[in-house]
Motif scaffolding. Structure first.
Motif, PDB file in Angstrom:
ATOM      1  N   SER A   1       0.856  -1.197   0.000  1.00 56.35           N
ATOM      2  CA  SER A   1       0.000   0.000   0.000  1.00 56.35           C
ATOM      3  C   SER A   1       0.888   1.242   0.000  1.00 56.35           C
ATOM      4  O   SER A   1       2.067   1.162   0.315  1.00 56.35           O
ATOM      5  CB  SER A   1      -0.892   0.022   1.239  1.00 56.35           C
ATOM      6  OG  SER A   1      -1.729  -1.103   1.248  1.00 56.35           O
ATOM      7  N   ASP A   2       0.278   2.381  -0.306  1.00 58.85           N
ATOM      8  CA  ASP A   2       1.064   3.619  -0.283  1.00 58.85           C
ATOM      9  C   ASP A   2       0.279   4.738   0.390  1.00 58.85           C
ATOM     10  O   ASP A   2      -0.893   4.573   0.716  1.00 58.85           O
ATOM     11  CB  ASP A   2       1.488   4.014  -1.709  1.00 58.85           C
ATOM     12  CG  ASP A   2       0.294   4.165  -2.635  1.00 58.85           C
ATOM     13  OD1 ASP A   2      -0.548   5.046  -2.355  1.00 58.85           O
ATOM     14  OD2 ASP A   2       0.195   3.421  -3.624  1.00 58.85           O
ATOM     15  N   ILE A   3       0.938   5.882   0.586  1.00 58.26           N
ATOM     16  CA  ILE A   3       0.306   6.969   1.345  1.00 58.26           C
ATOM     17  C   ILE A   3      -0.756   7.737   0.563  1.00 58.26           C
ATOM     18  O   ILE A   3      -1.410   8.614   1.103  1.00 58.26           O
ATOM     19  CB  ILE A   3       1.340   7.958   1.958  1.00 58.26           C
ATOM     20  CG1 ILE A   3       2.236   8.570   0.885  1.00 58.26           C
ATOM     21  CG2 ILE A   3       2.173   7.272   3.023  1.00 58.26           C
ATOM     22  CD1 ILE A   3       3.126   9.685   1.402  1.00 58.26           C
TER      23      ILE A   3
ATOM     24  N   LYS B   1      -7.282   5.439   3.173  1.00 62.09           N
ATOM     25  CA  LYS B   1      -7.180   5.470   4.639  1.00 62.09           C
ATOM     26  C   LYS B   1      -6.202   6.542   5.129  1.00 62.09           C
ATOM     27  O   LYS B   1      -6.587   7.395   5.918  1.00 62.09           O
ATOM     28  CB  LYS B   1      -6.860   4.070   5.189  1.00 62.09           C
ATOM     29  CG  LYS B   1      -8.066   3.129   5.100  1.00 62.09           C
ATOM     30  CD  LYS B   1      -7.829   1.782   5.764  1.00 62.09           C
ATOM     31  CE  LYS B   1      -7.048   0.828   4.914  1.00 62.09           C
ATOM     32  NZ  LYS B   1      -7.801   0.195   3.829  1.00 62.09           N
ATOM     33  N   PRO B   2      -4.928   6.545   4.648  1.00 59.23           N
ATOM     34  CA  PRO B   2      -4.034   7.612   5.122  1.00 59.23           C
ATOM     35  C   PRO B   2      -4.537   9.011   4.786  1.00 59.23           C
ATOM     36  O   PRO B   2      -4.375   9.944   5.580  1.00 59.23           O
ATOM     37  CB  PRO B   2      -2.702   7.323   4.423  1.00 59.23           C
ATOM     38  CG  PRO B   2      -2.929   6.216   3.473  1.00 59.23           C
ATOM     39  CD  PRO B   2      -4.214   5.556   3.823  1.00 59.23           C
ATOM     40  N   GLN B   3      -5.185   9.151   3.630  1.00 64.11           N
ATOM     41  CA  GLN B   3      -5.698  10.469   3.248  1.00 64.11           C
ATOM     42  C   GLN B   3      -6.841  10.919   4.177  1.00 64.11           C
ATOM     43  O   GLN B   3      -6.950  12.089   4.530  1.00 64.11           O
ATOM     44  CB  GLN B   3      -6.160  10.467   1.782  1.00 64.11           C
ATOM     45  CG  GLN B   3      -4.999  10.359   0.772  1.00 64.11           C
ATOM     46  CD  GLN B   3      -3.943  11.441   0.932  1.00 64.11           C
ATOM     47  OE1 GLN B   3      -4.257  12.608   1.125  1.00 64.11           O
ATOM     48  NE2 GLN B   3      -2.674  11.061   0.865  1.00 64.11           N
TER      49      GLN B   3
ATOM     50  N   ILE C   1       3.802   6.967   6.538  1.00 64.65           N
ATOM     51  CA  ILE C   1       5.036   6.505   5.903  1.00 64.65           C
ATOM     52  C   ILE C   1       4.749   5.435   4.857  1.00 64.65           C
ATOM     53  O   ILE C   1       3.723   4.758   4.908  1.00 64.65           O
ATOM     54  CB  ILE C   1       6.051   5.959   6.936  1.00 64.65           C
ATOM     55  CG1 ILE C   1       5.605   4.600   7.481  1.00 64.65           C
ATOM     56  CG2 ILE C   1       6.306   6.930   8.070  1.00 64.65           C
ATOM     57  CD1 ILE C   1       6.749   3.714   7.878  1.00 64.65           C
ATOM     58  N   GLU C   2       5.683   5.331   3.934  1.00 61.41           N
ATOM     59  CA  GLU C   2       5.685   4.209   2.996  1.00 61.41           C
ATOM     60  C   GLU C   2       6.922   3.388   3.321  1.00 61.41           C
ATOM     61  O   GLU C   2       7.996   3.944   3.543  1.00 61.41           O
ATOM     62  CB  GLU C   2       5.795   4.704   1.543  1.00 61.41           C
ATOM     63  CG  GLU C   2       4.524   5.334   1.052  1.00 61.41           C
ATOM     64  CD  GLU C   2       4.664   5.917  -0.351  1.00 61.41           C
ATOM     65  OE1 GLU C   2       3.617   6.122  -0.971  1.00 61.41           O
ATOM     66  OE2 GLU C   2       5.793   6.180  -0.803  1.00 61.41           O
ATOM     67  N   TYR C   3       6.766   2.084   3.367  1.00 65.90           N
ATOM     68  CA  TYR C   3       7.925   1.224   3.604  1.00 65.90           C
ATOM     69  C   TYR C   3       8.772   1.195   2.331  1.00 65.90           C
ATOM     70  O   TYR C   3       8.273   1.491   1.247  1.00 65.90           O
ATOM     71  CB  TYR C   3       7.481  -0.201   3.957  1.00 65.90           C
ATOM     72  CG  TYR C   3       6.343  -0.266   4.943  1.00 65.90           C
ATOM     73  CD1 TYR C   3       6.487   0.242   6.233  1.00 65.90           C
ATOM     74  CD2 TYR C   3       5.117  -0.824   4.574  1.00 65.90           C
ATOM     75  CE1 TYR C   3       5.436   0.185   7.140  1.00 65.90           C
ATOM     76  CE2 TYR C   3       4.059  -0.875   5.478  1.00 65.90           C
ATOM     77  CZ  TYR C   3       4.222  -0.377   6.753  1.00 65.90           C
ATOM     78  OH  TYR C   3       3.176  -0.423   7.634  1.00 65.90           O
TER      79      TYR C   3
ATOM     80  N   GLY D   1       0.171  -3.119   8.534  1.00 66.19           N
ATOM     81  CA  GLY D   1       0.563  -1.945   9.312  1.00 66.19           C
ATOM     82  C   GLY D   1       0.320  -2.122  10.805  1.00 66.19           C
ATOM     83  O   GLY D   1       1.028  -1.545  11.637  1.00 66.19           O
ATOM     84  N   ALA D   2      -0.681  -2.942  11.147  1.00 66.98           N
ATOM     85  CA  ALA D   2      -0.938  -3.216  12.568  1.00 66.98           C
ATOM     86  C   ALA D   2       0.188  -4.052  13.161  1.00 66.98           C
ATOM     87  O   ALA D   2       0.593  -3.861  14.306  1.00 66.98           O
ATOM     88  CB  ALA D   2      -2.281  -3.924  12.728  1.00 66.98           C
TER      89      ALA D   2
END
Length: 204
Positions: free
Chosen positions: A4-6, A10-12, A28-30, A73-74
């Motif tokens: 996933s990316d930013i 959800k992040p937005q 963050i993006e891994y 992410g959890a």
């Protein structure tokens, strides 16, 4: 989340909430995800947990914060407690998927798939529907990723922080069962815990 990316919804959504409520916000993006450098197939839970740790150290510094993690992410969030226990005020998990590599992938792989990944070091699997194209997502899964996941066991551990922990899970999540969110809650014996089911929600 995993792959996933930013720029995701959800992040937005959290970013908008943070701006509206004048809260600091860090997404963050891994490595190997989104616009970040690095190769996805060289990444793993340890490396991505370190990406999160380093970003928090550099940007959040000594401030207190709330962790929000979706799916993988959890799992990455749970790994942050060993570094930032005193700074973490709360934790929100969305469709939480700790230890998914072993429990949801490896255990369900056929003998043929296991042989392929051990021989070639990688296998491409179709898993979970993409919400916007309604087709199965393709994931390149490496054997090093599976093996590294085994070094990052968290479900059997206990985190004794007296914080607020909220798990949100879709009632129609076919990718990660809601039992995973309940397993996360069990990791926190002293927390104020809440489980929220989104009736018609899927994994995304």
């Amino acid at each position: 989340g995993f792959m996933s990316d930013i720029d995701g919804k959800k992040p937005q959504a959290f970013k908008k909430y943070a701006i509206k409520n004048k809260l600091g916000f860090l997404a963050i993006e891994y490595s190997g995800h989104g616009k970040s450098s690095g190769e996805f197939t060289k990444g793993n839970i340890t490396a991505w947990s370190n990406d999160a740790k380093n970003s928090i150290k550099r940007i959040v510094k000594k401030n207190k914060f709330i962790l929000v993690g979706s799916s993988m992410g959890a799992w990455i969030s749970l790994n942050q407690f060993k570094y930032f226990k005193k700074q973490i005020l709360g934790f929100v998990g969305i469709g939480s998927a700790p230890e998914f590599l072993e429990r949801l992938m490896w255990k369900k792989f056929t003998k043929k798939m296991k042989k392929e990944i051990k021989t070639k070091g990688i296998i491409t699997i179709k898993h979970g529907r993409s919400s916007f194209k309604n087709k199965l997502n393709e994931y390149p899964i490496t054997f090093q990723l599976i093996k590294d996941g085994r070094k990052n066991k968290i479900i059997s551990k206990k985190i004794k922080s007296k914080i607020k922990v909220t798990m949100v899970h879709g009632g129609k999540d076919e990718v990660v069962p809601a039992s995973f969110s309940r397993k996360v809650l069990a990791v926190f014996p002293n927390a104020q815990k809440k489980f929220v089911e989104i009736k018609n929600g899927d994994h995304s």
